[in-house]
Design a protein around this motif. Structure first.
Motif, PDB file in Angstrom:
ATOM      1  N   LYS A  20       0.822  -1.207   0.000  1.00 10.88           N
ATOM      2  CA  LYS A  20       0.000   0.000   0.000  1.00 10.88           C
ATOM      3  C   LYS A  20       0.859   1.261   0.000  1.00 10.88           C
ATOM      4  O   LYS A  20       0.449   2.310  -0.479  1.00 10.88           O
ATOM      5  N   ASP A  25      -3.425   6.263  -3.212  1.00  7.02           N
ATOM      6  CA  ASP A  25      -4.699   5.939  -2.563  1.00  7.02           C
ATOM      7  C   ASP A  25      -5.843   6.624  -3.310  1.00  7.02           C
ATOM      8  O   ASP A  25      -6.016   7.840  -3.234  1.00  7.02           O
ATOM      9  N   LEU A 137      -4.845   2.001  -5.233  1.00  9.50           N
ATOM     10  CA  LEU A 137      -5.819   1.230  -4.482  1.00  9.50           C
ATOM     11  C   LEU A 137      -7.160   1.905  -4.663  1.00  9.50           C
ATOM     12  O   LEU A 137      -7.255   3.134  -4.577  1.00  9.50           O
TER      13      LEU A 137
END
Length: 202
Positions: A20, A25, A137
């Protein structure tokens, strides 16, 4: 084949925590998938917003298959042999095991997914002025179908489309119209062919 299925079965259900840190994001962007009513998997998602100067910020995201299928793995070798998924009227023979094609690499609503996304800036005349690719993501808040989205644009709005109509669907349609105008200026070959659909009885 057993080794391939076994390898797929050991994959993590979502991106690993350390991965991540290497991704952008995008989970707060309301990417939606729009497919046919009989879609079996959800490969791509879209989001669009209008900028203050009349241009558009258009995102297109696809599942990051390479996050799970690494070079030289059993999955990779089997996928190379198959080449592509093969679709029949009532079933599909997937290139990858269902654990991937129907689950981890399918952008189902409400679940976090690894993706590769492109952000495009489209000016008011429908010309792309810039783009950038990112590994990201995302979490899609809704899986929609063509029929209900078009019905909503025509005034028949159901409960599933309603929350996304103003902030997602209308901007997508408006950006499409700008892109369509620019495409018309290029005078490409136009093919308007009927879509064939085979319906099997007993």
């Amino acid at each position: 084949a057993e080794a391939v299925v076994e390898e797929a079965g050991h994959l993590e259900p979502e991106p690993l925590e350390e991965d991540k840190e290497n991704r952008v994001d995008l989970r707060k962007l309301p990417f939606v998938t729009i497919d046919g009513e009989d879609a079996r998997d959800f490969d791509d998602a879209v989001y669009c917003e209008k900028n203050s100067n009349g241009s558009w910020r258009l995102w297109v995201a696809i599942a990051d298959v390479a996050h799970y299928v690494t070079p030289g793995s059993d999955l990779d070798r089997e996928a190379r042999k198959r080449g592509n998924s093969t679709y029949f009227p009532d079933r599909v023979v997937p290139m990858l095991p269902d654990r991937l094609s129907g689950d981890l690499c399918s952008l189902h609503e409400g679940v976090e997914r690894a993706c590769i996304a492109v952000e495009m800036q489209i000016d008011g005349a429908g010309n792309k002025t810039s783009h950038r690719f990112v590994r990201g993501l995302m979490t899609s808040p809704a899986s929609l179908n063509y029929e209900e989205v078009q019905a909503a644009m025509d005034g028949d709005i159901n409960d599933k489309v309603a929350p996304f109509l103003e902030d997602v669907i209308r901007p997508l349609y408006a950006c499409y119209e700008a892109l369509k105008t620019a495409r018309g200026m290029r005078q490409p070959l136009e093919l308007d062919l009927p879509e064939r659909k085979i319906i099997l009885g007993d």
